[in-house]
Design a protein around this motif. Structure first.
Motif, PDB file in Angstrom:
ATOM      1  N   MET A   5       0.844  -1.194   0.000  1.00  0.00           N
ATOM      2  CA  MET A   5       0.000   0.000   0.000  1.00  0.00           C
ATOM      3  C   MET A   5       0.882   1.247   0.000  1.00  0.00           C
ATOM      4  SD  MET A   5      -3.212  -0.848   2.437  1.00  0.00           S
ATOM      5  CE  MET A   5      -2.353  -1.545   3.828  1.00  0.00           C
ATOM      6  N   ASP A  99      -3.751   4.890   3.720  1.00  0.00           N
ATOM      7  CA  ASP A  99      -3.121   3.859   2.902  1.00  0.00           C
ATOM      8  C   ASP A  99      -3.981   3.650   1.666  1.00  0.00           C
ATOM      9  OD1 ASP A  99      -0.936   3.156   4.578  1.00  0.00           O
ATOM     10  OD2 ASP A  99      -2.300   2.035   5.869  1.00  0.00           O
ATOM     11  N   GLN A 101      -4.472   1.162  -1.654  1.00  0.00           N
ATOM     12  CA  GLN A 101      -4.106  -0.081  -2.333  1.00  0.00           C
ATOM     13  C   GLN A 101      -3.701   0.237  -3.765  1.00  0.00           C
ATOM     14  OE1 GLN A 101      -3.958  -3.031  -1.016  1.00  0.00           O
ATOM     15  NE2 GLN A 101      -5.341  -3.070   0.724  1.00  0.00           N
TER      16      GLN A 101
END
Length: 155
Positions: A5, A99, A101
């Protein structure tokens, strides 16, 4: 290969959320008095003394062609590493670190790429936030502009 991430700092310009890789950010500072410098580009607002270091200050709104706005209580300066030069970037607000992805990130649309926006890294599609424009701070300033900022910092 496992993709990790990306830690991303979220900031606002003109009520639009943007993101940048947190690894490029050294610190987030409150807006303080900026010493203006004559004969510099309109987006270079001047310099500040940050803990003994002279930091050139760039108004990210002006640099990205957005309408300039006066400072508010939320206005922040992101102290960033831009190609090995410490630069302060004025943003309306720094709101979050999240974070993201890698599979939520798409390349910048072709239409945007053709307009010479190298600083557009991509677009993150996030369920809770909608679309987030991701900037590559290394490309927010052209080499010529970076030289000007470097010159300002050296004075």
């Amino acid at each position: 290969m496992v993709q990790t991430m990306t830690k991303t700092i979220i900031f606002k310009l003109n009520n639009q959320e943007y993101g940048a890789n947190i690894e490029q950010i050294i610190s987030i500072e409150r807006l303080e008095e900026i010493v203006p410098l004559p004969q510099t580009s309109d987006f270079i607002k001047g310099i500040i003394n940050l803990r003994g270091s002279v930091i050139p200050i760039v108004d990210l709104r002006t640099r990205l062609g957005l309408v300039e706005a006066g400072p508010t209580e939320q206005t922040r300066i992101l102290i960033a590493n831009v190609r090995d030069l410490r630069v302060g970037l004025i943003v309306d607000e720094a709101t979050d670190v999240i974070d993201i992805q890698p599979d939520n990130i798409e390349d910048a649309p072709e239409l945007v790429k053709s307009v010479d926006y190298q600083y557009m890294k991509g677009v993150a599609k996030l369920e809770d936030r909608g679309m987030l424009l991701l900037l590559d701070l290394n490309h927010v300033l052209s080499l010529h502009e970076l030289e000007e900022v470097q010159h300002v910092a050296a004075e």
